[in-house]
Write a protein that holds these residues in place. Structure first.
Motif: not given
Ligand SMILES: Cc1cc2nc3c(=O)[nH]c(=O)nc-3n(C[C@H](O)[C@H](O)[C@H](O)COP(=O)(O)OP(=O)(O)OC[C@H]3O[C@@H](n4cnc5c(N)ncnc54)[C@H](O)[C@@H]3O)c2cc1C
Length: 349
Positions: A8-10, A38-41, A188-190, A195-197, A290-292, A315-317
């Motif tokens: 599981v990546v991420g 991490r890429p995000s530091g 699962a890298a959010g 970009g990774l794909l 400010s995030a993505v 496993f993202t989206g």
């Molecule tokens: C500002 C903000 C507010 C939000 N508020 C809400 C809310 O109120 N309620 C709600 O339900 N949802 C909310 N969300 C949405 C929810 O928080 C996200 O959908 C969820 O946290 C996504 O988690 P994730 O693990 O999919 O992605 P992320 O948390 O982005 O994790 C992805 C991980 O992959 C890692 N990664 C990237 N590239 C690599 C690599 N090459 N190798 C290994 N690891 C890698 C990254 O470093 C990161 O740690 C919000 C999102 C944001 C941005």
């Protein structure tokens, strides 16, 4: 048959919970990217930035079902709730009566459908459209997704600190040159996932989108978490007399982790909030967060097969909402991976 080894990546909330569900089901899950490099530091990802609003109601029935199951799991498990930093504030979801998402049959213990005037009287919201209606959930509120992620990481048996450099077919090459193989690979890298794909030569319909909010003083307490679809404004309490407030961004295909704040969006948030929330102090308490996040169509955190591969999935989206669905979505994804791995029936992403 022996349970598979799943890479599981991420290590965001999605990857951490998926690895935990797989481990609990007896699979060997290796979570990649749990280290400091991490890429995000650091944990500058969606999970760290998330507002964490959780509730059962969503206008979309599929999202509602996942959100309802996730909230039920949280409320039934005091230790999980503690690990997640759970705060029960109640949740209001406001819609226009013409909105196709207007609920029917959502009444349950602690859930009421209120007319706009009742919302105005009970919660002090101003200038709501005459035809507004709200779902009020008493047992809803917010969590701290980063805290939950850290608790889940502590319970994992197999983690790999080094991030993935690239996906090579069904093999993961790490930044230090090591290559890991698994029976299945799940990216699962959010917001990094598209970009990774693409870097690995895979087409994807996954996209990234900006999310931004800021904190304000409101001069009164006891406001619940809320989403006001009639204006787009959403918010939650953030300490005594403070509110986190935001509006959906219009910026697509933004690079993670921390894009420049959008000043025009910040101005729109303030203008909208001043209409709805009398007594709001117009000065933000700090610069905006400010995030993505990674967005999918249909929206939602789900397991998706990567087109052109036999054993690779995403496993993202989360599409700005996975904090409230991740508990149930990770359980479903783990079950799909383990039960149907010869013919996993999941949408392409
Ligand atoms: C500002 C903000 C507010 C939000 N508020 C809400 C809310 O109120 N309620 C709600 O339900 N949802 C909310 N969300 C949405 C929810 O928080 C996200 O959908 C969820 O946290 C996504 O988690 P994730 O693990 O999919 O992605 P992320 O948390 O982005 O994790 C992805 C991980 O992959 C890692 N990664 C990237 N590239 C690599 C690599 N090459 N190798 C290994 N690891 C890698 C990254 O470093 C990161 O740690 C919000 C999102 C944001 C941005």
């Amino acid at each position: 048959m022996a349970e598979p080894r799943v890479l599981v990546v991420g290590a965001g909330l999605s990857g951490a919970l998926l690895a935990r569900r797989l481990q609990d089901a007896g699979a060997q899950a290796v979570l990649i990217g749990t280290g400091a490099d991490r890429p995000s530091g650091g944990y500058g990802d969606a999970t760290a930035a998330s507002g964490g609003l959780v509730r059962a109601f969503e206008p979309d029935p599929a999202a509602r079902s996942l959100a309802t199951a996730s909230l039920a799991e949280l409320l039934a498990d005091p230790l999980l709730a503690e690990h997640a930093g759970w705060r029960e504030t109640g949740s209001l979801y406001l819609l226009d009566t013409d909105d196709p998402g207007v609920p029917t049959g959502v009444e349950a213990a602690g859930v009421e459908v209120l007319a706009g005037q009742q919302v105005a009287r009970r919660f002090g919201f101003d200038r709501l459209p005459e035809r507004s209606v709200a779902v009020w959930e008493r047992h809803a509120g917010y969590v701290v997704p980063d805290r939950l992620r850290r608790a889940v990481l502590r319970g994992l048996d197999n983690t790999e600190a080094t991030p993935m450099a690239r996906l090579d077919g069904d093999t993961v090459e790490l930044r230090d040159g090591r290559r890991l193989t698994g029976d299945l690979v799940v990216v699962a890298a959010g917001a990094w996932t598209p970009g990774l794909l693409r870097a690995a030569g895979f087409a994807t319909t996954l996209r990234t989108k900006h999310i931004q909010y800021a904190h304000y003083a409101v001069g009164r307490n006891a406001l619940p978490c809320f989403v006001d679809e009639t204006s787009g404004l959403y918010g939650r309490p953030a300490g005594a007399g403070r509110l986190l407030l935001g509006l959906p961004s219009r910026r697509w295909d933004v690079e993670p982790p921390t894009p420049e704040p959008d000043t025009e969006l910040a101005e729109r948030v303030l203008a909208t909030a001043l209409l709805r929330l009398p007594g709001l102090d117009p000065r933000p308490l700090a610069p905006p967060v400010s995030a993505v996040d990674c967005y999918s169509e249909p929206a939602g955190l789900a397991l998706r097969a990567v087109a052109g591969t036999a054993h690779t999935f995403t496993f993202t989206g989360g599409s700005g909402g996975a904090a409230k669905t991740a508990l149930a979505a990770s359980r479903l994804a783990a079950t799909a991976l383990l039960n149907n791995r010869s013919a996993v029936n999941v949408p392409m992403g």
